[in-house]
Design a protein around this motif. Structure first.
Motif, short mmCIF file in Angstrom:
data_model
loop_
_atom_site.label_atom_id
_atom_site.label_comp_id
_atom_site.label_asym_id
_atom_site.label_seq_id
_atom_site.Cartn_x
_atom_site.Cartn_y
_atom_site.Cartn_z
N PRO A 171 -90.56 8.43 -2.28
CA PRO A 171 -91.76 8.49 -3.12
C PRO A 171 -91.61 7.83 -4.49
N GLY A 172 -90.40 7.50 -4.87
CA GLY A 172 -90.23 6.97 -6.23
C GLY A 172 -90.27 8.12 -7.22
N PRO A 173 -90.33 7.80 -8.53
CA PRO A 173 -90.29 8.88 -9.52
C PRO A 173 -91.55 9.74 -9.48
N ARG A 174 -91.37 11.04 -9.78
CA ARG A 174 -92.53 11.94 -9.85
C ARG A 174 -93.38 11.54 -11.05
N ARG A 175 -94.68 11.78 -10.94
CA ARG A 175 -95.56 11.48 -12.08
C ARG A 175 -96.13 12.78 -12.65
N GLU A 178 -95.89 14.07 -6.45
CA GLU A 178 -95.13 13.11 -5.65
C GLU A 178 -95.91 12.86 -4.35
N LEU A 179 -96.09 11.59 -4.01
CA LEU A 179 -96.76 11.25 -2.75
C LEU A 179 -95.85 10.37 -1.93
N ARG A 180 -95.81 10.61 -0.64
CA ARG A 180 -95.11 9.67 0.24
C ARG A 180 -95.92 9.48 1.51
N MET A 221 -102.06 6.65 9.61
CA MET A 221 -101.01 6.87 8.60
C MET A 221 -100.95 8.35 8.25
N GLU A 222 -99.83 8.75 7.70
CA GLU A 222 -99.71 10.13 7.21
C GLU A 222 -99.29 10.09 5.76
N MET A 223 -99.76 11.09 5.01
CA MET A 223 -99.33 11.21 3.63
C MET A 223 -98.91 12.64 3.34
N ARG A 224 -97.81 12.76 2.60
CA ARG A 224 -97.33 14.08 2.19
C ARG A 224 -97.44 14.13 0.67
N GLY A 225 -98.07 15.18 0.18
CA GLY A 225 -98.22 15.33 -1.27
C GLY A 225 -97.56 16.61 -1.74
N ASP A 226 -96.77 16.53 -2.80
CA ASP A 226 -96.11 17.71 -3.37
C ASP A 226 -96.49 17.83 -4.85
N MET A 227 -96.59 19.06 -5.30
CA MET A 227 -96.97 19.33 -6.70
C MET A 227 -96.06 20.42 -7.25
N TRP A 228 -95.50 20.16 -8.42
CA TRP A 228 -94.59 21.12 -9.05
C TRP A 228 -95.12 21.56 -10.41
N VAL A 275 -95.42 24.15 -6.11
CA VAL A 275 -96.58 25.06 -6.04
C VAL A 275 -97.58 24.65 -4.97
N ALA A 276 -97.52 23.42 -4.52
CA ALA A 276 -98.43 22.99 -3.44
C ALA A 276 -97.80 21.84 -2.69
#
Ligand SMILES: C[S@@+](CC[C@H](N)C(=O)[O-])C[C@H]1O[C@@H](n2cnc3c(N)ncnc32)[C@H](O)[C@@H]1O
Length: 269
Positions: A168-172, A181-183, A198-205, A211-212
């Protein structure tokens, strides 16, 4: 018919609201609306990348999108500026709104999530929602512009599918203080039906704690210039003009994006 499937939900919707807020499309489409093109409708308005600057400029523009999460983020952004847009949660192939428009903009939304039959129906609905003499402005990425996807039109390359999720590269960090973070990965490409999955995974901190986290599938149909010209004609549009990369220039083979400017026959009231 199946429900259109997109990845514009949850963390991905938050990402759009936080980080996708600029681009040459905004000013390009705005001048058509300013030039006797109100009221206007922003179809697949997402989190309001175009819509919010237009409302801020005092233009009469409504928005619609299939994703209630994208619309929720759009409304939050609008309300922060004291703006109260008419937003509708509708798929474009089922569009059914109370107003008719002088301009309809579809930016980055055509061919997403839906089947080719639904895309044909969408053009008909867009035509129905225009005033006679009104303009549809619809952009489309040339299928060969995306090198990541284009290679999979070759059989020997498709053997490598599905891809692994990319780094995903650096978190924003968003304005809300959360980190994102998205990949994504390409799952399937079918050149016969011109479809991509396509698929996308999203993470949130927040403060280092996850947290998500969510994962979504996006299906898209890729269209070439001549197909879209025929589809627009079949939907009843005339005088279709094509421009390249959000300029007033004719497109060339090197144009990444095309804008189709199509008129509904008749004279504006
Ligand atoms: C790439 S985003 C573009 C958003 C906005 N137009 C912009 O340029 O910032 C695509 C948007 O299309 C919406 N969308 C996808 N398929 C749709 C459909 N079949 N009908 C209506 N909206 C759709 C998604 O929910 C998402 O908000």
């Amino acid at each position: 018919m199946t429900e259109p499937q997109t990845w514009h939900h949850g963390v991905v919707a938050r990402w759009w609201a936080e980080f996708n807020v600029s681009g040459p499309e905004i000013a390009y489409f705005q001048k058509f609306i300013e030039d006797d093109g109100q009221p206007a409708l922003d179809v697949a308005c997402g989190t309001g990348r175009l819509l919010i600057p237009y409302l801020r400029a005092g233009l009469d523009v409504d928005g619609c999108d299939i994703s209630t999460d994208m619309l929720a983020r759009c409304r939050e952004r609008a309300e922060r500026e004291g703006l109260t847009p008419n937003l509708y949660a509708q798929a474009m192939h089922e569009l059914d709104l109370p107003r008719r428009y002088r301009t309809i903009v579809v930016c980055g939304g055509f061919g997403l999530g839906a089947t080719p039959e639904q895309d044909v129906a969408a053009l008909q609905r867009l035509h129905d929602h225009l005033e006679p003499g009104g303009l549809l402005l619809l952009d489309n990425e040339n299928p060969y512009n995306d090198a990541r996807l284009w290679r999979y039109w070759l059989e020997e390359e498709r053997a490598a599918l599905p891809e692994a999720f990319r780094d995903p590269g650096p978190r924003r960090t968003g304005t809300d203080g959360a980190e994102y973070e998205l990949r994504s990965r390409v799952v399937e490409v079918d050149p016969l039906s011109q479809s991509v999955t396509m698929e996308m995974r999203g993470d949130m901190w927040r403060e280092g704690e996850l947290v998500a986290s969510d994962e979504h599938v996006l299906r898209m149909t890729l269209y070439f210039k001549n197909e879209l010209l025929l589809m627009l004609e079949r939907a009843g549009f005339t005088d279709v003009v094509v421009r390249g990369d959000y300029t007033d220039e004719e497109p060339t083979a090197d144009s990444g994006f095309l804008v189709f400017i199509a008129r509904k026959p008749g004279v504006l009231p």
